[in-house]
Enzyme design. Structure first.
Site, PDB file in Angstrom:
ATOM      1  N   LYS A  13      52.599  14.490  32.232  1.00 25.73           N
ATOM      2  CA  LYS A  13      51.810  15.345  31.361  1.00 25.73           C
ATOM      3  C   LYS A  13      51.736  14.778  29.660  1.00 25.73           C
ATOM      4  CE  LYS A  13      54.268  19.218  31.804  1.00 25.73           C
ATOM      5  NZ  LYS A  13      55.197  18.563  32.755  1.00 25.73           N
ATOM      6  N   ARG A  88      52.612  28.077  31.542  1.00 25.17           N
ATOM      7  CA  ARG A  88      53.690  27.948  32.787  1.00 25.17           C
ATOM      8  C   ARG A  88      53.934  28.961  33.427  1.00 25.17           C
ATOM      9  NH1 ARG A  88      56.203  23.281  30.086  1.00 25.17           N
ATOM     10  NH2 ARG A  88      57.909  22.695  31.158  1.00 25.17           N
ATOM     11  N   ARG A 122      63.900   8.665  30.970  1.00 23.80           N
ATOM     12  CA  ARG A 122      62.985   8.782  29.907  1.00 23.80           C
ATOM     13  C   ARG A 122      63.619   8.552  28.478  1.00 23.80           C
ATOM     14  NH1 ARG A 122      59.461  14.118  29.575  1.00 23.80           N
ATOM     15  NH2 ARG A 122      61.409  14.885  29.743  1.00 23.80           N
ATOM     16  N   ARG A 153      66.123  13.052  25.561  1.00 30.35           N
ATOM     17  CA  ARG A 153      66.221  14.433  25.298  1.00 30.35           C
ATOM     18  C   ARG A 153      67.255  15.013  26.130  1.00 30.35           C
ATOM     19  NH1 ARG A 153      60.001  16.525  27.001  1.00 30.35           N
ATOM     20  NH2 ARG A 153      61.279  18.015  27.914  1.00 30.35           N
ATOM     21  N   ARG A 164      65.065  22.989  35.760  1.00 29.43           N
ATOM     22  CA  ARG A 164      63.999  22.933  35.513  1.00 29.43           C
ATOM     23  C   ARG A 164      62.712  22.909  36.670  1.00 29.43           C
ATOM     24  NH1 ARG A 164      64.198  17.885  31.598  1.00 29.43           N
ATOM     25  NH2 ARG A 164      61.935  18.139  31.495  1.00 29.43           N
TER      26      ARG A 164
HETATM   27  P1  AP5 Z   1      56.167  12.412  30.792  1.00 30.46           P
HETATM   28  O1  AP5 Z   1      54.675  12.110  30.309  1.00 30.46           O
HETATM   29  O2  AP5 Z   1      57.076  12.636  29.343  1.00 30.46           O
HETATM   30  O3  AP5 Z   1      56.344  13.707  31.790  1.00 30.46           O
HETATM   31  P2  AP5 Z   1      55.908  15.063  31.276  1.00 30.46           P
HETATM   32  O4  AP5 Z   1      55.380  15.885  32.524  1.00 30.46           O
HETATM   33  O5  AP5 Z   1      55.383  15.288  30.004  1.00 30.46           O
HETATM   34  O6  AP5 Z   1      57.481  15.968  31.586  1.00 30.46           O
HETATM   35  P3  AP5 Z   1      58.414  16.901  30.433  1.00 30.46           P
HETATM   36  O7  AP5 Z   1      59.802  16.670  30.794  1.00 30.46           O
HETATM   37  O8  AP5 Z   1      57.897  16.676  28.983  1.00 30.46           O
HETATM   38  O9  AP5 Z   1      57.710  17.998  31.142  1.00 30.46           O
HETATM   39  P4  AP5 Z   1      58.493  19.570  30.814  1.00 30.46           P
HETATM   40  O10 AP5 Z   1      57.370  20.398  31.378  1.00 30.46           O
HETATM   41  O11 AP5 Z   1      59.725  19.629  31.647  1.00 30.46           O
HETATM   42  O12 AP5 Z   1      58.777  19.685  29.322  1.00 30.46           O
HETATM   43  P5  AP5 Z   1      58.210  20.180  27.970  1.00 30.46           P
HETATM   44  O13 AP5 Z   1      58.541  19.254  27.084  1.00 30.46           O
HETATM   45  O14 AP5 Z   1      56.863  20.636  28.252  1.00 30.46           O
HETATM   46  O15 AP5 Z   1      56.979  11.573  31.627  1.00 30.46           O
HETATM   47  C1  AP5 Z   1      58.337  11.498  32.156  1.00 30.46           C
HETATM   48  C2  AP5 Z   1      58.972  10.168  32.367  1.00 30.46           C
HETATM   49  O16 AP5 Z   1      58.062   9.287  33.555  1.00 30.46           O
HETATM   50  C3  AP5 Z   1      58.650   9.119  31.384  1.00 30.46           C
HETATM   51  O17 AP5 Z   1      59.827   8.395  31.411  1.00 30.46           O
HETATM   52  C4  AP5 Z   1      57.641   8.396  31.562  1.00 30.46           C
HETATM   53  O18 AP5 Z   1      57.545   7.113  30.769  1.00 30.46           O
HETATM   54  C5  AP5 Z   1      57.627   8.083  33.197  1.00 30.46           C
HETATM   55  N1  AP5 Z   1      56.284   8.244  33.817  1.00 30.46           N
HETATM   56  C6  AP5 Z   1      55.028   8.884  33.123  1.00 30.46           C
HETATM   57  N2  AP5 Z   1      54.100   8.751  34.062  1.00 30.46           N
HETATM   58  C7  AP5 Z   1      54.398   7.938  34.891  1.00 30.46           C
HETATM   59  C8  AP5 Z   1      53.924   7.087  36.167  1.00 30.46           C
HETATM   60  N3  AP5 Z   1      52.638   7.525  36.389  1.00 30.46           N
HETATM   61  N4  AP5 Z   1      54.583   6.331  36.942  1.00 30.46           N
HETATM   62  C9  AP5 Z   1      55.800   6.121  36.501  1.00 30.46           C
HETATM   63  N5  AP5 Z   1      56.472   6.691  35.464  1.00 30.46           N
HETATM   64  C10 AP5 Z   1      55.840   7.513  34.654  1.00 30.46           C
HETATM   65  O19 AP5 Z   1      59.159  21.586  27.958  1.00 30.46           O
HETATM   66  C11 AP5 Z   1      60.421  21.588  27.782  1.00 30.46           C
HETATM   67  C12 AP5 Z   1      61.191  22.994  27.844  1.00 30.46           C
HETATM   68  O20 AP5 Z   1      60.448  23.744  26.945  1.00 30.46           O
HETATM   69  C13 AP5 Z   1      60.818  23.665  28.862  1.00 30.46           C
HETATM   70  O21 AP5 Z   1      61.813  23.225  30.052  1.00 30.46           O
HETATM   71  C14 AP5 Z   1      60.894  24.953  28.404  1.00 30.46           C
HETATM   72  O22 AP5 Z   1      62.300  25.650  28.304  1.00 30.46           O
HETATM   73  C15 AP5 Z   1      60.306  25.145  27.150  1.00 30.46           C
HETATM   74  N6  AP5 Z   1      58.816  25.261  27.178  1.00 30.46           N
HETATM   75  C16 AP5 Z   1      57.653  24.343  27.080  1.00 30.46           C
HETATM   76  N7  AP5 Z   1      56.654  25.002  27.190  1.00 30.46           N
HETATM   77  C17 AP5 Z   1      56.766  26.389  27.730  1.00 30.46           C
HETATM   78  C18 AP5 Z   1      56.238  27.346  28.253  1.00 30.46           C
HETATM   79  N8  AP5 Z   1      54.570  27.268  28.078  1.00 30.46           N
HETATM   80  N9  AP5 Z   1      56.682  28.559  28.341  1.00 30.46           N
HETATM   81  C19 AP5 Z   1      57.988  28.750  28.209  1.00 30.46           C
HETATM   82  N10 AP5 Z   1      58.871  27.878  28.025  1.00 30.46           N
HETATM   83  C20 AP5 Z   1      58.347  26.628  27.622  1.00 30.46           C
HETATM   84 MG    MG Z   2      56.177  16.278  28.227  1.00 26.21          MG
END
Ligand code: AP5
Ligand code: MG
Length: 210
Positions: A13, A88, A122, A153, A164
């Protein structure tokens, strides 16, 4: 255009949001990034969010919804925005429906077997938030985009990633059907390279602009 990026942790994402935001001049609103910024600044929201994020659980809906509501009211969102990691839960999606109109939900679909490696490998830029995978870095420790220092992270460890993924399956995956029923869902194959994923997304967005 108001867009949602949906997908499991590690689906890509943030990676795609950065490209879409550059190409289509849409503000990128990541609730995860907002929480991490609050944690860094030790705000009350940050202290609360940390206790959930460190365990791989969701921050309560009412806190998260209030943040997003305040953010999309800002001036830079008046011509559109892109939400990454929100909604989410069904409750968050229903709250969002009450305050705005969504044009497209991009669901990045990736095999779960790839996600643990993607997340544990990552590295993220401390300054601009760009994500990298260690296998692409060839030992580099700074961001190619802005030169910022890269870090890992705290929630990118095996145990927290598992939690997660469980939370995603239980609480977030039902959104696929929610938005599909509304006719807003666009599925994109996320197992492909970031360039290939972006090309598929761009084709869809360009077609919608016509
Ligand atoms: P990346 O692009 O960073 O993936 P991502 O989908 O953004 O993954 P996140 O870990 O950020 O998602 P998340 O939903 O768990 O975390 P968030 O910060 O939103 O890519 C990941 C890796 O893969 C990287 O190394 C990248 O280089 C590689 N990659 C990417 N694309 C690729 C491809 N096509 N091929 C190969 N490799 C690739 O949330 C964190 C925490 O915040 C949550 O756990 C929760 O506690 C809280 N939170 C956030 N939003 C909410 C909400 N709406 N409600 C409640 N709690 C929330
Ligand atoms: Mg992300």
């Amino acid at each position: 255009m108001n867009i949602i990026l949906l997908g499991a942790p590690g689906a890509g994402k943030g990676t795609q949001a950065s490209r879409i935001s550059d190409a289509y001049k849409l503000p990128h609103i990541s609730t995860g990034d907002i929480f991490r910024e609050n944690i860094k600044n030790e705000t009350p929201i940050g202290l609360l969010a940390k206790s959930y994020i460190d365990k791989g659980q969701l921050v309560p809906d009412e806190v998260t919804c209030k943040i997003v509501e305040g953010r999309i009211e800002k001036d830079d969102c008046k011509d559109g925005y892109m939400l990454d990691g929100f909604p989410r839960t069904i409750a968050q999606a229903e709250a969002l429906d009450k305050i705005t109109k969504i044009d497209l939900v991009i669901n990045i679909d990736v095999d779960f077997s790839l996600l643990l490696d993607r997340l544990c490998g990552r590295r993220v830029c401390k300054d601009c938030g760009e994500s990298y995978h260690i296998s692409w870095l060839n030992g580099a420790t700074s961001c190619k985009r802005c030169g910022g220092e890269l870090y890992q992270r705290k929630d990118d460890n095996e145990e927290t990633v598992q939690s997660r993924l469980d939370v995603y399956n239980a609480q977030t995956a039902p959104l696929i059907e929610y938005y599909s029923k509304k006719g807003l869902l666009f599925n994109v194959e996320g197992n492909n390279s970031p360039d290939a994923v972006f090309a598929a997304v761009a084709e869809k967005l360009d077609a919608m602009k016509k």
